[in-house]
Motif scaffolding. Structure first.
Motif, short mmCIF file in Angstrom:
data_model
loop_
_atom_site.label_atom_id
_atom_site.label_comp_id
_atom_site.label_asym_id
_atom_site.label_seq_id
_atom_site.Cartn_x
_atom_site.Cartn_y
_atom_site.Cartn_z
N GLY A 159 0.81 -1.14 0.06
CA GLY A 159 0.07 -0.19 -0.13
C GLY A 159 1.07 1.37 0.12
O GLY A 159 0.55 2.25 -0.48
N MET A 160 1.85 1.14 0.74
CA MET A 160 2.83 2.32 0.66
C MET A 160 3.50 2.59 -0.58
O MET A 160 3.52 3.76 -0.95
N ARG A 161 3.85 1.64 -1.16
CA ARG A 161 4.44 1.73 -2.49
C ARG A 161 3.54 2.15 -3.56
O ARG A 161 4.00 3.10 -4.38
N GLN A 162 2.22 2.02 -3.69
CA GLN A 162 1.20 2.49 -4.44
C GLN A 162 1.14 3.95 -4.27
O GLN A 162 0.85 4.58 -5.16
N ARG A 163 1.30 4.32 -2.62
CA ARG A 163 1.03 5.78 -2.52
C ARG A 163 2.00 6.37 -2.98
O ARG A 163 2.10 7.64 -3.36
N VAL A 164 3.34 5.76 -3.22
CA VAL A 164 4.65 6.64 -3.65
C VAL A 164 4.42 6.76 -5.04
O VAL A 164 4.58 7.55 -5.76
N ALA A 165 3.97 5.70 -5.71
CA ALA A 165 3.73 5.69 -7.13
C ALA A 165 2.69 6.76 -7.58
O ALA A 165 2.74 7.43 -8.58
N LEU A 166 1.84 7.02 -6.63
CA LEU A 166 0.65 8.09 -7.16
C LEU A 166 1.33 9.12 -6.77
O LEU A 166 1.23 10.18 -7.61
N ALA A 167 2.15 9.57 -5.75
CA ALA A 167 2.62 10.70 -5.52
C ALA A 167 3.63 11.17 -6.74
O ALA A 167 3.62 12.38 -7.18
N ALA A 168 4.29 10.20 -7.32
CA ALA A 168 5.28 10.33 -8.67
C ALA A 168 4.37 10.57 -9.52
O ALA A 168 4.51 11.65 -10.45
N ALA A 169 3.23 10.00 -9.82
CA ALA A 169 2.14 10.39 -11.04
C ALA A 169 1.87 11.99 -10.81
O ALA A 169 1.38 12.32 -11.94
N LEU A 170 1.61 12.38 -9.72
CA LEU A 170 0.85 13.54 -9.44
C LEU A 170 1.81 14.69 -9.45
O LEU A 170 1.53 16.02 -9.32
N ALA A 171 3.19 14.22 -9.66
CA ALA A 171 4.20 15.53 -9.27
C ALA A 171 4.16 16.57 -10.18
O ALA A 171 4.36 17.74 -9.95
N ALA A 172 3.64 16.27 -11.52
CA ALA A 172 3.68 17.22 -12.59
C ALA A 172 2.08 17.76 -12.84
O ALA A 172 1.83 18.72 -13.88
N ASP A 173 1.26 17.73 -11.73
CA ASP A 173 -0.03 18.11 -11.79
C ASP A 173 -0.90 17.85 -12.94
O ASP A 173 -1.31 18.84 -13.69
N PRO A 174 -1.03 16.59 -13.30
CA PRO A 174 -1.70 16.11 -14.56
C PRO A 174 -3.28 16.47 -14.38
O PRO A 174 -3.88 16.74 -13.41
N SER A 175 -3.99 16.88 -15.49
CA SER A 175 -5.34 16.86 -15.53
C SER A 175 -6.09 15.75 -15.74
O SER A 175 -7.31 15.57 -15.33
N VAL A 176 -5.41 14.72 -15.89
CA VAL A 176 -5.90 13.43 -16.31
C VAL A 176 -5.22 12.39 -15.64
O VAL A 176 -3.97 12.18 -16.04
#
Length: 542
Positions: A159-176
């Motif tokens: 679960g922590m790894r998936q939260r880290v992956a989510l943080a990385a995905a959001l780093a550039a502020d995507p709209s989708v």
């Protein structure tokens, strides 16, 4: 907390942030995904469902410009008002800031050699101090302490790894955000935490979410719009309140009929219990084999610790399995389920306690295990027939590879094939055949259907029910999926932090739980409380 419900007037005013027109995917042998259209507005959740091989992931990769070499896409993509050509440099440049992809397995999507803070920071500009502050803020946004930045992925839970992956995905502020099976391998409470987190971030940031899943309970619980795929074709699409509750297409109806999660949620809401899984292609009531009525396996005071771990993996576990019946062992990741299974088959040596097999078999005939991932459990370099022949020879089994394949519902002609030539469900049947090659009394199944889509999952569970009755097997079914536990077992043991917190008949434990931990597990089942009614609006007041 979940995202607030959007009324239809608000949803109608939300701008379209992603659309695809005539999007198709082709490979060397022709079209893989036939032309499809989709549209996604800010704050909206579109769920794409379908079995393995339906084209869900290839569609996601086409939208993000991440198709494998030799696979191409055609059609039109419009992202935040900008026309983009599939496979173009412009689409690749939009990845991260405009659209981003969150993959199924964060352990493989994250670099094992780099600290997670550095990986999150790859998408962040500015000075070292600015990047460090931004990484800490992103970790806080996904519910993790700033100290996690210094960890490597193997030091974190799933679960922590998936939260880290989510943080990385959001780093550039995507709209989708496209999330491809983001919770498949997680237990029910962690799954709910991750999905609720995505909901919160979606609402906070106004992101559109394209959620790919084979879990129809999750889809019903989370979707505004739904799109159903099979063999590269869109068979049905529209509001989730219709597609996932009152579908028009026969295939969608068959998926819903095979979905254990929906059935369990409905039964839990009604307080019903059917007692097991029937023979056939889909789940339903079954008679659990009674066996001899005596105990086949008795575990007493089992303890196991690992160096460097602050708490024991098993802290004095007691359990008993009646001959001919199925005992489900449930609990979250880290509860000790797999350690227990490995101790039972001799892959781990317990520190204390006893394991007593009270049947007549000895050696490998006592117990065999079927693991979660058949692809990693089978030798990719050897043919299926060779692997089965070796297992039978070691354990003294009498069946030929061809007979073992037919036993698990596969053609004998599969014997010369290698595992890579089979689907996930077929590989799991081979793994079951290998375990049965030595003719064991007890079959231990460690999360053996968690990675399969709903229809294949139902087929494998039905196969196991048939094999149990035909061969007189006893089964110990380890799972984090309470819907599966309900479908297959006659009794349940609930583990938490290596200790048994509740035990009893399936009806007692899963329908009238006494321990607060079991109650929390049941409350985390996707769709519970909403399975009886269709959502009246977007997100249905989740």
């Amino acid at each position: 907390m979940s995202a607030p419900m959007l009324d239809r007037a608000t949803e109608a005013q939300a701008p379209t942030v992603l659309s695809a027109t005539g999007l198709s995917v082709s490979g060397p042998r022709g079209v893989i995904v036939e032309p499809l259209d989709l549209e996604l507005s800010a704050g909206q959740t579109l769920v794409v469902v379908g079995e393995s091989g339906s084209g869900k992931t290839l569609t996601a990769r086409a939208l993000t410009g991440l198709l494998p070499t030799g696979i191409t896409a055609e059609g039109g993509i419009r992202l935040a008002g900008r026309e983009l050509v599939p496979g173009s440099k412009e689409l690749a440049a939009a990845r991260g800031g405009g659209i981003t992809l969150l993959l199924q397995d964060p352990f493989t999507s994250l670099s094992p050699t780099h600290r997670v803070g550095r990986q999150i920071g790859w998408a962040v500009g500015g000075s070292a101090a600015a990047r460090s502050a931004r990484v800490a803020a992103l970790l806080a946004e996904v519910g993790l302490d700033a100290s996690v930045a210094s960890k490597r992925p193997f030091e974190l839970s799933g679960g922590m790894r998936q939260r880290v992956a989510l943080a990385a995905a959001l780093a550039a502020d995507p709209s989708v955000l496209i999330a491809d099976e983001p919770t498949t391998a997680l237990d029910v409470t962690t799954q709910r935490e991750v999905l609720d987190l995505i909901d919160e971030l979606q609402a906070k940031r106004g992101m559109a979410l394209l959620l790919i899943t084979h879990d129809l309970a999750v889809a019903r619980d989370r979707a505004d719009e739904a799109l159903v795929m099979r063999h590269g074709k869109v068979l049905e699409k529209g509001p989730a309140s219709r597609v996932l509750f009152d579908p028009e297409h026969e295939y969608t109806r068959s998926l819903l009929a095979a979905d254990l999660g929906v059935e369990a949620a409905e039964a839990l809401a009604e307080g019903e219990h059917t007692g097991g899984l029937a023979d056939g292609a889909s789940p339903g009531p079954a008679v659990v084999p009674s066996g001899s009525g005596g105990a086949l396996l008795r575990v007493t005071g089992l303890r196991k610790s690992f160096p460097g771990q602050p708490a024991p993996a098993l802290a004095g576990v007691d359990l008993e399995l009646i001959d001919g019946q199925t005992l489900a062992v449930v609990g979250e990741s880290g509860s000790g389920k797999t350690t227990l299974a490995r101790c039972l088959v001799g892959l781990e040596r317990p520190d204390a306690g006893s394991i007593d097999f009270l049947g007549t078999a000895t050696g490998p005939r006592r117990a065999q295990i079927v693991f979660q991932d058949p692809y990693s459990a089978l030798n990719p370099a050897r043919s299926i027939g060779a692997g089965l022949a070796e297992a039978a020879a070691v354990g003294g089994g009498a069946r030929t590879p061809e007979q073992l394949l037919e036993l698990v519902g596969l053609p004998a002609a599969y014997a010369p094939r290698r595992p890579a030539a089979l689907s996930g469900g077929e590989r799991q049947r081979v793994a079951i055949a290998r375990a049965l090659a030595v003719e064991p009394e007890l079959l231990i199944l460690d999360e053996s259907v968690s990675a399969l889509d709903v229809s294949v999952q139902a087929q494998i569970l039905a196969l196991l029910s048939q094999l149990q009755e035909r061969l007189g097997l006893s089964m110990l079914f380890i799972t984090h999926d309470l819907s599966v536990a309900r479908a297959v077992s006659s009794s349940v043991v609930v583990l938490r932090h290596g200790a048994v917190v509740e035990r009893g008949s399936t009806a007692e434990v899963l329908f009238h739980p006494q321990h607060e931990y079991t109650q929390a597990l049941l409350a985390s089942i996707p769709g519970r409380g909403t399975a009886q009614q269709q959502p009246s609006g977007a997100h249905d007041a989740r």
